[in-house]
Design an enzyme around this catalytic site. Structure first.
Site, PDB file in Angstrom:
ATOM      1  N   ASP A   8       0.858  -1.181   0.000  1.00  0.00           N
ATOM      2  CA  ASP A   8       0.000   0.000   0.000  1.00  0.00           C
ATOM      3  C   ASP A   8       0.899   1.238   0.000  1.00  0.00           C
ATOM      4  O   ASP A   8       2.130   1.132  -0.153  1.00  0.00           O
ATOM      5  CB  ASP A   8      -1.000  -0.033   1.166  1.00  0.00           C
ATOM      6  CG  ASP A   8      -0.364   0.202   2.536  1.00  0.00           C
ATOM      7  OD1 ASP A   8       0.880   0.329   2.611  1.00  0.00           O
ATOM      8  OD2 ASP A   8      -1.109   0.251   3.531  1.00  0.00           O
ATOM      9  N   CYS A  65       2.914  -3.270   4.123  1.00  0.00           N
ATOM     10  CA  CYS A  65       2.091  -2.123   4.526  1.00  0.00           C
ATOM     11  C   CYS A  65       2.768  -1.510   5.759  1.00  0.00           C
ATOM     12  O   CYS A  65       3.908  -1.870   6.078  1.00  0.00           O
ATOM     13  CB  CYS A  65       0.642  -2.516   4.783  1.00  0.00           C
ATOM     14  SG  CYS A  65       0.370  -3.665   6.135  1.00  0.00           S
ATOM     15  N   THR A  67       2.390  -1.795   9.010  1.00  0.00           N
ATOM     16  CA  THR A  67       2.762  -2.769  10.050  1.00  0.00           C
ATOM     17  C   THR A  67       2.964  -4.186   9.515  1.00  0.00           C
ATOM     18  O   THR A  67       3.509  -5.041  10.222  1.00  0.00           O
ATOM     19  CB  THR A  67       1.641  -2.858  11.102  1.00  0.00           C
ATOM     20  OG1 THR A  67       0.432  -3.231  10.411  1.00  0.00           O
ATOM     21  CG2 THR A  67       1.430  -1.539  11.818  1.00  0.00           C
ATOM     22  N   GLY A  70      -2.344  -5.658   8.495  1.00  0.00           N
ATOM     23  CA  GLY A  70      -3.575  -5.619   7.696  1.00  0.00           C
ATOM     24  C   GLY A  70      -3.455  -6.487   6.460  1.00  0.00           C
ATOM     25  O   GLY A  70      -4.391  -7.231   6.102  1.00  0.00           O
ATOM     26  N   MET A  71      -2.316  -6.411   5.802  1.00  0.00           N
ATOM     27  CA  MET A  71      -2.074  -7.240   4.611  1.00  0.00           C
ATOM     28  C   MET A  71      -2.223  -8.719   4.959  1.00  0.00           C
ATOM     29  O   MET A  71      -2.800  -9.501   4.206  1.00  0.00           O
ATOM     30  CB  MET A  71      -0.661  -7.000   4.066  1.00  0.00           C
ATOM     31  CG  MET A  71      -0.472  -5.655   3.397  1.00  0.00           C
ATOM     32  SD  MET A  71      -1.400  -5.591   1.858  1.00  0.00           S
ATOM     33  CE  MET A  71      -0.603  -4.173   1.077  1.00  0.00           C
ATOM     34  N   HIS A  98       8.672 -24.493   9.371  1.00  0.00           N
ATOM     35  CA  HIS A  98       7.552 -25.131  10.073  1.00  0.00           C
ATOM     36  C   HIS A  98       6.190 -24.835   9.463  1.00  0.00           C
ATOM     37  O   HIS A  98       5.270 -25.640   9.601  1.00  0.00           O
ATOM     38  CB  HIS A  98       7.538 -24.685  11.541  1.00  0.00           C
ATOM     39  CG  HIS A  98       8.625 -25.325  12.354  1.00  0.00           C
ATOM     40  ND1 HIS A  98       8.635 -25.296  13.722  1.00  0.00           N
ATOM     41  CD2 HIS A  98       9.734 -26.014  11.987  1.00  0.00           C
ATOM     42  CE1 HIS A  98       9.708 -25.939  14.171  1.00  0.00           C
ATOM     43  NE2 HIS A  98      10.398 -26.372  13.129  1.00  0.00           N
ATOM     44  N   HIS A 133       5.467 -31.290  10.517  1.00  0.00           N
ATOM     45  CA  HIS A 133       4.976 -29.951  10.171  1.00  0.00           C
ATOM     46  C   HIS A 133       4.013 -30.018   8.996  1.00  0.00           C
ATOM     47  O   HIS A 133       3.065 -29.234   8.922  1.00  0.00           O
ATOM     48  CB  HIS A 133       6.156 -29.031   9.874  1.00  0.00           C
ATOM     49  CG  HIS A 133       7.111 -28.951  11.018  1.00  0.00           C
ATOM     50  ND1 HIS A 133       6.746 -28.415  12.235  1.00  0.00           N
ATOM     51  CD2 HIS A 133       8.383 -29.396  11.157  1.00  0.00           C
ATOM     52  CE1 HIS A 133       7.769 -28.514  13.073  1.00  0.00           C
ATOM     53  NE2 HIS A 133       8.769 -29.107  12.449  1.00  0.00           N
TER      54      HIS A 133
HETATM   55  C1  RB5 Z   1      -2.432   2.453   6.414  1.00  0.00           C
HETATM   56  O1  RB5 Z   1      -2.580   3.650   7.055  1.00  0.00           O
HETATM   57  C2  RB5 Z   1      -2.076   1.370   7.423  1.00  0.00           C
HETATM   58  O2  RB5 Z   1      -3.186   1.107   8.208  1.00  0.00           O
HETATM   59  C3  RB5 Z   1      -1.584   0.134   6.702  1.00  0.00           C
HETATM   60  O3  RB5 Z   1      -0.436   0.444   6.002  1.00  0.00           O
HETATM   61  C4  RB5 Z   1      -1.249  -1.055   7.573  1.00  0.00           C
HETATM   62  O4  RB5 Z   1      -0.337  -0.734   8.566  1.00  0.00           O
HETATM   63  C5  RB5 Z   1      -2.417  -1.818   8.067  1.00  0.00           C
HETATM   64  O5  RB5 Z   1      -2.300  -2.838   8.741  1.00  0.00           O
END
Ligand code: RB5
Length: 160
Positions: A8, A65, A67, A70-71, A98, A133
């Site tokens: 993203d 992304c 963190t 979210g992906m 694993h 596994h």
């Molecule tokens: C986008 O603002 C942020 O929420 C996204 O990049 C990610 O960290 C979501 O998990």
């Protein structure tokens, strides 16, 4: 290896470097964007990459992304996808040994470029150990099949 990559807006700058690294290592890259820094919704990019992995059109996917979380949540909605965020050499290695991880999720905000490069190389070069596994990963696949079997097809009348 055929590898799909997506990010993203938060992962945009890292994504370019990841694509370059994969090509330098001799992999075929399917670049699913994003192609600029305008905000996008990470589930859209995760879906584009996860669908290719799920259908077997690519062997692996990498999603970036802010963190990596979210992906990962979105990618795991697709059958046959095993996605997780990794954050160091050991999680990159064990996710392969694993868990047979086929979608690597990375945080653009929390990981340095050198660490990301190293983790990707480890993740690409580490084999799945199989054995006990494989039994566990097969159980995950069975959970998915059992759940999907309960969902009525679009044109099937529901039981109630
Ligand atoms: C986008 O603002 C942020 O929420 C996204 O990049 C990610 O960290 C979501 O998990």
């Amino acid at each position: 290896m055929r590898i799909a990559v997506g990010a993203d807006h938060r992962g945009f700058s890292i994504r370019n470097k990841v694509v370059e690294l994969l090509k330098r290592l001799g992999h075929e890259v399917l670049d699913m964007g994003v192609f600029g820094e305008d905000p996008v919704d990470y589930p859209d990019i995760a879906a584009a990459v996860a669908r290719l992995v799920s259908d077997g059109q690519v062997e692996r996917g990498i999603l970036i992304c802010g963190t990596g979380l979210g992906m990962c949540i979105a990618a795991n909605k697709f059958p046959n996808v095993r996605a997780a965020p990794c954050h160091d050499d050991l999680t990159a290695e064990m996710s392969r040994r694993h868990n047979d991880l086929n979608v690597l999720c990375l945080s653009a905000d929390m990981l340095g470029e050198r660490l990301i490069d190293r983790m990707i190389e480890i993740w690409l070069n580490t084999p799945f150990e199989g054995g006990r596994h494989a039994r566990r990963v097969d159980k995950i696949a069975r959970l998915e099949r059992e759940y999907l079997a309960q969902i009525p097809k679009d044109n099937e009348p529901s039981q109630s």
